[in-house]
Design an enzyme around this catalytic site. Structure first.
Site, mmCIF file in Angstrom:
data_model
loop_
_atom_site.group_PDB
_atom_site.id
_atom_site.type_symbol
_atom_site.label_atom_id
_atom_site.label_comp_id
_atom_site.label_asym_id
_atom_site.label_seq_id
_atom_site.Cartn_x
_atom_site.Cartn_y
_atom_site.Cartn_z
ATOM 1 C CG ASP A 11 4.093 -28.833 -2.959
ATOM 2 O OD1 ASP A 11 5.431 -28.120 -2.686
ATOM 3 O OD2 ASP A 11 3.617 -28.478 -3.975
ATOM 4 C CB CYS A 68 3.565 -25.258 -2.713
ATOM 5 S SG CYS A 68 2.439 -24.017 -3.211
ATOM 6 C CB THR A 70 3.382 -20.491 -6.921
ATOM 7 O OG1 THR A 70 2.406 -21.357 -6.376
ATOM 8 C CG2 THR A 70 3.613 -20.964 -8.370
ATOM 9 C CG HIS A 101 -0.784 -2.707 7.259
ATOM 10 N ND1 HIS A 101 -1.156 -2.007 6.006
ATOM 11 C CD2 HIS A 101 0.027 -2.157 7.803
ATOM 12 C CE1 HIS A 101 -0.421 -0.943 6.075
ATOM 13 N NE2 HIS A 101 0.470 -0.959 7.556
ATOM 14 C CG HIS A 136 -3.954 -2.000 10.661
ATOM 15 N ND1 HIS A 136 -4.155 -1.921 9.164
ATOM 16 C CD2 HIS A 136 -2.881 -1.635 10.986
ATOM 17 C CE1 HIS A 136 -2.976 -1.203 8.851
ATOM 18 N NE2 HIS A 136 -2.370 -0.783 9.729
#
Ligand code: RB5
Length: 159
Positions: A11, A68, A70, A101, A136
């Site tokens: 963004d 973005c 955060t 993982h 995993h």
């Protein structure tokens, strides 16, 4: 590893970091698929999270990067697409573990919470670290839509 096709989207908050990472990705010999945004005008992060996720899901890109402010909103958007495992990483350690993982296929970054050098360290690690498999595999397979459908999770959600 070089020659990967990497879809990248952000963004407005992630636009500058996206621009810097694009140059780095190309210099490393990868192909960049930029899905936008193309400037600092305010836009909605889900549009670009979905666009990157769709490119990966369609097989047009080998890996995705979403950015973005955060990294939170755009990673939530990417993870709503089938078979996308988007990992929000803050350092090389989380980027390494996301690959080893979780077999993450999309890297999410927060342009307002990490600096450019840290973002590049995340990306370099993300692109060069292999999935470990083994113990995993069962856990990662439980993330797939097929597994959820088999267990009736979708049906319960729809009621
Ligand atoms: C935009 O102001 C901001 O909300 C967005 O970039 C992101 O941080 C959302 O999760």
């Amino acid at each position: 590893m070089s020659g990967l096709r990497i879809a990248i989207g952000s963004d407005h908050a992630g636009y500058q970091l996206k621009h810097a990472l694009k140059r780095w990705i190309a210099a490393e010999g990868h192909v960049v698929i930029d899905v936008g945004t193309d400037g600092s005008d305010s836009v909605d992060y889900p549009d670009f999270g979905y666009a990157v996720a769709d490119a990966v899901t369609a097989g047009e890109a080998d890996r995705g990067i979403v950015i973005c402010g955060t990294g939170i909103g755009i990673s939530i958007a990417a993870n709503r697409r089938a078979n996308i495992r988007a990992a929000l990483c803050h350092d090389a350690t989380t980027a390494r573990l996301a690959r080893e993982h979780n077999d993450a296929n999309v890297l999410a970054l927060g342009a307002r919470v990490i600096d450019e050098d840290t973002a590049k360290a995340c990306l370099a690690t993300f692109l060069t670290t292999a999935y470990e498999g083994g113990r995993h595999d069962r856990r990662v397979s439980k993330l797939s839509p097929d597994h959820r459908a088999q267990k009736g999770v979708m049906e319960r959600v729809d009621q």
